[in-house]
Design a protein around this motif. Structure first.
Motif, PDB file in Angstrom:
ATOM      1  N   GLN A   8       8.119  74.080  61.886  1.00  0.00           N
ATOM      2  CA  GLN A   8       8.831  74.068  63.162  1.00  0.00           C
ATOM      3  C   GLN A   8      10.185  74.776  63.020  1.00  0.00           C
ATOM      4  OE1 GLN A   8       9.848  70.137  64.493  1.00  0.00           O
ATOM      5  NE2 GLN A   8      10.313  70.832  66.561  1.00  0.00           N
ATOM      6  N   PHE A  48       0.725  65.676  69.907  1.00  0.00           N
ATOM      7  CA  PHE A  48       0.605  67.076  69.499  1.00  0.00           C
ATOM      8  C   PHE A  48      -0.533  67.186  68.490  1.00  0.00           C
ATOM      9  CE2 PHE A  48       3.681  70.760  68.146  1.00  0.00           C
ATOM     10  CZ  PHE A  48       2.627  71.651  68.101  1.00  0.00           C
ATOM     11  N   MET A 100       9.896  65.774  70.809  1.00  0.00           N
ATOM     12  CA  MET A 100       8.666  65.604  70.025  1.00  0.00           C
ATOM     13  C   MET A 100       8.160  64.157  70.094  1.00  0.00           C
ATOM     14  SD  MET A 100       7.329  68.180  68.549  1.00  0.00           S
ATOM     15  CE  MET A 100       7.649  69.758  67.882  1.00  0.00           C
ATOM     16  N   ILE A 132       7.646  73.961  73.612  1.00  0.00           N
ATOM     17  CA  ILE A 132       8.375  72.683  73.569  1.00  0.00           C
ATOM     18  C   ILE A 132       9.878  72.939  73.687  1.00  0.00           C
ATOM     19  CG2 ILE A 132       9.013  70.738  72.061  1.00  0.00           C
ATOM     20  CD1 ILE A 132       6.084  70.898  70.989  1.00  0.00           C
ATOM     21  N   SER A 167       2.009  66.654  63.144  1.00  0.00           N
ATOM     22  CA  SER A 167       3.003  66.213  62.155  1.00  0.00           C
ATOM     23  C   SER A 167       2.369  65.829  60.823  1.00  0.00           C
ATOM     24  CB  SER A 167       3.799  65.033  62.704  1.00  0.00           C
ATOM     25  OG  SER A 167       2.936  63.943  62.959  1.00  0.00           O
ATOM     26  N   GLU A 201       7.701  69.838  59.753  1.00  0.00           N
ATOM     27  CA  GLU A 201       9.122  70.020  60.042  1.00  0.00           C
ATOM     28  C   GLU A 201       9.613  71.389  59.585  1.00  0.00           C
ATOM     29  OE1 GLU A 201       7.816  67.308  58.523  1.00  0.00           O
ATOM     30  OE2 GLU A 201       8.074  65.848  60.145  1.00  0.00           O
ATOM     31  N   ILE A 212      -1.104  69.852  73.438  1.00  0.00           N
ATOM     32  CA  ILE A 212       0.010  68.926  73.618  1.00  0.00           C
ATOM     33  C   ILE A 212      -0.249  68.112  74.871  1.00  0.00           C
ATOM     34  CG2 ILE A 212       2.462  68.722  74.154  1.00  0.00           C
ATOM     35  CD1 ILE A 212       2.931  71.214  72.466  1.00  0.00           C
ATOM     36  N   ILE A 230       5.225  75.388  69.664  1.00  0.00           N
ATOM     37  CA  ILE A 230       6.600  75.086  69.246  1.00  0.00           C
ATOM     38  C   ILE A 230       7.607  75.757  70.180  1.00  0.00           C
ATOM     39  CG2 ILE A 230       8.305  75.406  67.397  1.00  0.00           C
ATOM     40  CD1 ILE A 230       6.156  73.269  66.748  1.00  0.00           C
TER      41      ILE A 230
END
Length: 168
Positions: free
Chosen positions: A147, A100, A95, A88, A114, A144, A68, A85
């Protein structure tokens, strides 16, 4: 004349040695996580020289790792995407303000996290199970979804989730 040259050498040699020593020590601490990564690309590193800021494990190899890059250009290295994750969330970072990267299992390259697809049952360093892939697999989930599951604790490190996913 010989005496003057040897005196000069005896004075200059230690001074030169000290200069080289100071240069070495100042550059020895230039690990990738302290370098301003203006390119915002994944960085190379040597095994066992960096620790994951979330779990403190030393990072060995690239499999399942994440990087990151924050707005200040600092690169943070993680042994498992799940650690990234959690980090963060802990740091309360957005984000949208991060670059990332994850290392994929199928193409063995870094891609944007992503854009990766994630397995839920891979054997990853922290046993979360989220292996990254560049190519969509029949049972893979989106970034998503990965995460969300990670933040809910719905991963292979939970014995109940593990049993449900693996059936044993």
């Amino acid at each position: 004349m010989v005496m003057k040259k040897s005196t000069l050498i005896l004075i200059l040699l230690p001074l030169l040695s000290l200069g080289v020593l100071f240069w070495y020590l100042s550059n020895a601490n230039q690990t990738p996580d302290k370098i301003n990564n203006t390119s915002r690309h994944p960085l190379e590193y040597k095994d066992n020289t960096l620790q994951c800021p979330q779990c403190n494990m030393f990072i060995v190899g690239k499999n399942d790792t994440a990087q990151i890059i924050t707005n200040d250009g600092k690169t943070h290295f993680f042994d498992d995407v799940g650690c990234a994750i959690l980090w963060i969330r802990e740091k309360k970072l957005s984000m949208q303000s991060l670059t990332f990267w994850v290392h994929t299992r199928d193409t063995h390259t870094f891609i944007e996290a992503s854009k990766a697809f994630y397995s839920v049952t891979d054997n990853t360093p922290m046993k979360y199970g989220f292996g990254a892939y560049e190519t969509k697999q029949p049972t893979s989930i989106s970034f998503e979804e990965m995460q969300l599951r990670m933040l809910r604790g719905e991963n292979m490190s939970d014995p109940r989730v593990r049993k449900k996913l693996l059936g044993n």
